[in-house]
Design an enzyme around this catalytic site. Sequence first.
Site, PDB file in Angstrom:
ATOM      1  N   SER A 103     -58.916  32.198 -46.704  1.00  0.00           N
ATOM      2  CA  SER A 103     -60.113  31.373 -46.620  1.00  0.00           C
ATOM      3  C   SER A 103     -61.178  31.962 -47.534  1.00  0.00           C
ATOM      4  O   SER A 103     -61.070  33.098 -47.993  1.00  0.00           O
ATOM      5  CB  SER A 103     -60.604  31.334 -45.158  1.00  0.00           C
ATOM      6  N   CYS A 104     -62.217  31.168 -47.811  1.00  0.00           N
ATOM      7  CA  CYS A 104     -63.338  31.648 -48.636  1.00  0.00           C
ATOM      8  C   CYS A 104     -64.529  30.748 -48.364  1.00  0.00           C
ATOM      9  O   CYS A 104     -64.732  30.310 -47.233  1.00  0.00           O
ATOM     10  CB  CYS A 104     -62.953  31.669 -50.118  1.00  0.00           C
ATOM     11  N   GLY A 105     -65.322  30.420 -49.381  1.00  0.00           N
ATOM     12  CA  GLY A 105     -66.450  29.542 -49.185  1.00  0.00           C
ATOM     13  C   GLY A 105     -66.074  28.080 -49.186  1.00  0.00           C
ATOM     14  O   GLY A 105     -66.434  27.326 -48.280  1.00  0.00           O
TER      15      GLY A 105
END
Length: 298
Positions: free
Chosen positions: A238-240
Amino acid sequence: MAENSPFIVDADWLQGHLGEPGLTIIDASWYLPAQKRDARSEYDAAHIPGARFLDQDAVSDPDAALPHTLPSPRHFAQYVGAMGVSADDTIVVYDGPGFFSAPRAWWMFRVMGVFQTYILDGGFDGWKAAGRPVTAEPTKIAPSVFHADFDAGRVASLADMRRIVETATSQIADARGPGRFTGTEPEPRAGIRSGHMPGARNVPYSALSENGMLLSNDRLRKVIEDAGIDLSKPVVTSCGSGVTAAVITLALETLGHTDNRLYDGSWTEWGGLSDTPVVTGPATTGPAKTGPMKIGKE
């Protein structure tokens, strides 16, 4: 330069194969506003000869409220087909710094069934710095028919993430920087809470490369394991907004870890909701726990 990564090509290899039939080069650069770089303008001013430009925003699902949402196979096929890309091509993607947005394009092509997709080590910044050939001349494109073979099993949904957070059936590797992960820095998008998902581990995407080059396998393994990720167990990245999560996916796949998915909505979705649990502060030290866990909203 990366050692033993089957997904990377170096600049010498690419320069030696420029112009060969069946080789498609794609500039997949994309930047955050804070980086103050305009990917399309930079491409128009200079790109690797023969490269086409992939707009990370335009290739997203046009009906989604979230940024960079993976499009339907049909939309993806129409977009890249109009770029003149065929599923039979050998595809090399690059971005400016090396390992920022290019892995997202690499991941998308693989999810759509094109496994002969690679990333240029060193990126376009390294290519230019070495004095390799560039051009401002528009690439001549003949539209192609692209046949997508979508693998939905490589994509995690919000419902999947709610289940994972509640049951800890998979590890969560978050590619955002430490400040955003711990909640000490605000999110760049308005209305998004700070912090991370309960049980998540922080694996900043920037820690997986050095001077635009992917780390060696031993160093990749150390970064990931030091973050508390067990490479023998499932991982969701996951990330932004789903872009730099693919850098972790690339590192995992390079190390032979194939039981992984990418959370496409990422923190923009999770942190933008009011009913999802959010934790601030550093991740718990030690290996990630598995099995049911009780959590509360913070």
